[in-house]
Scaffold this motif. Structure first.
Motif: not given
Length: 346
Positions: A54, A277, A279, A288, A309, A316, A318
């Motif tokens: 990420n 987790y 998207q 999400l 993320l 978390l 984001f």
């Protein structure tokens, strides 16, 4: 007069010797302080593979979180694990952060800044850098643009650019020595158990592996994959032949299982591996989501389009897809708040 002159001369010599001793002591201290302190643990790592997937914008080491501040052109900051005591460490446009012990390793992309924000006397606008966790002793390890960086022991694995060859996977010591080509593709390395896993990007998109010391790679799983990460003997990836659905491969059995039925843009995994987790990006149910791995239960956490993320400790992090806003979610109760890292004025 001669006696006073002799005393005066003696004092001058003493003063000169004291100044020389101070100079030598200072020089020795600076030289000692700038020496690289190698890790005694050759298995030490600097970030999780899913965080690096990420962008590596957040990393944790001991009681600190190091992060690229989205509200300050991704400058490098630190804060305590309770999100307090925020400090700015360096003004570089930062990515692919790895932190362990007294060092932070990261990529500089100051070419992404506006010209007015670039450092006038910067010796390079891009590259791979090492910095002490107190923000001192910056060291350039590589000057050309690079993206994915991963630390293992006393070596860093990174994408090396050559005008003739293009991007290739290299390793380099944390002191800048032993720069070695490993893969003739600009692959993103996922490192676990002294093995580099990667998806091919030129001739195929199979999942490959090779030793961190080099050698000939072999195919782990044939297919059309991207977005690779590793956790607890599982390889997570997105299956491009199945509309970028999220799947995992059990390295013990060699079996592949699809976790989602929907198209996924990015994902991350809880530290215990129980929740993923991600998207969803199918144009209808964008948002999400969280999935309990054991039950397969999928829950929407927030509708919309999100990116980057990162999981650090119990949080978390984001962002909105357009980078306009950043959030932090407490993993224990799934409460989402605006992420607003504020430096306390002294």
């Amino acid at each position: 007069m001669k006696k006073n002159s002799k005393k005066h001369s003696t004092r001058n010599w003493i003063t000169a010797l004291v100044i020389l001793a101070v100079f030598i002591g200072t020089a020795f201290f600076l030289r000692w302080n700038s020496r690289v302190q190698f890790y005694s643990d050759e298995s030490v790592t600097g970030n999780t593979s899913a965080n690096l997937l990420n962008g590596g914008l957040f990393a944790e080491s001991e009681d600190k979180i190091y992060f690229a501040n989205p509200y300050d052109q991704n400058a490098l900051y630190s804060m305590d694990t309770d999100l307090t005591n925020v400090k700015k460490l360096y003004s570089d446009y930062t990515g692919s952060i790895n932190a362990a012990g007294k060092y932070i390793f990261y990529t500089r992309r100051n070419d992404k800044k506006g010209h007015e924000a670039q450092a006038l006397f910067s010796f390079s606008s891009t590259g791979l850098y090492r910095l002490r966790t107190d923000g001192q002793s910056l060291k350039q390890l590589y000057r050309e643009p690079t993206q994915t960086v991963s630390l293992l022991g006393n070596n860093i694995y990174y994408q090396h650019y050559d005008k003739k060859e293009g991007l290739q996977l290299f390793s380099v010591g944390i002191d800048g020595s032993k720069n070695t080509m490993l893969v003739k593709e600009g692959v993103s390395p996922v490192i676990a158990d002294n093995t580099i896993y990667y998806t091919g990007i030129d001739s195929d998109h199979n999942i490959h592996k090779l030793s961190v010391s080099g050698g000939s790679p072999s195919v782990v799983y044939e297919g059309n994959f991207t977005g690779l990460s590793y956790q607890d003997n599982m390889l997570y990836c997105m299956d491009m032949d199945n509309d970028y659905t999220l799947c995992w491969i059990d390295l013990s059995s060699g079996t592949l299982t699809h976790l989602t039925q929907e198209r996924v843009a990015t994902y991350n995994i809880s530290s215990d591996g129980s929740i993923v987790y991600y998207q969803i990006d199918n144009g209808k149910d964008n948002g999400l989501y969280a999935m309990d791995i054991d039950s397969g239960t999928q829950t929407q956490l927030r509708p919309g389009n999100f990116n980057y993320l990162h999981i650090i400790d119990k949080y978390l992090f984001f962002e909105e897809y357009d980078g306009s806003k950043a959030y932090v979610m407490n993993l224990s109760n799934e409460q989402i708040d605006d992420f607003q890292p504020a430096v306390r004025e002294k």
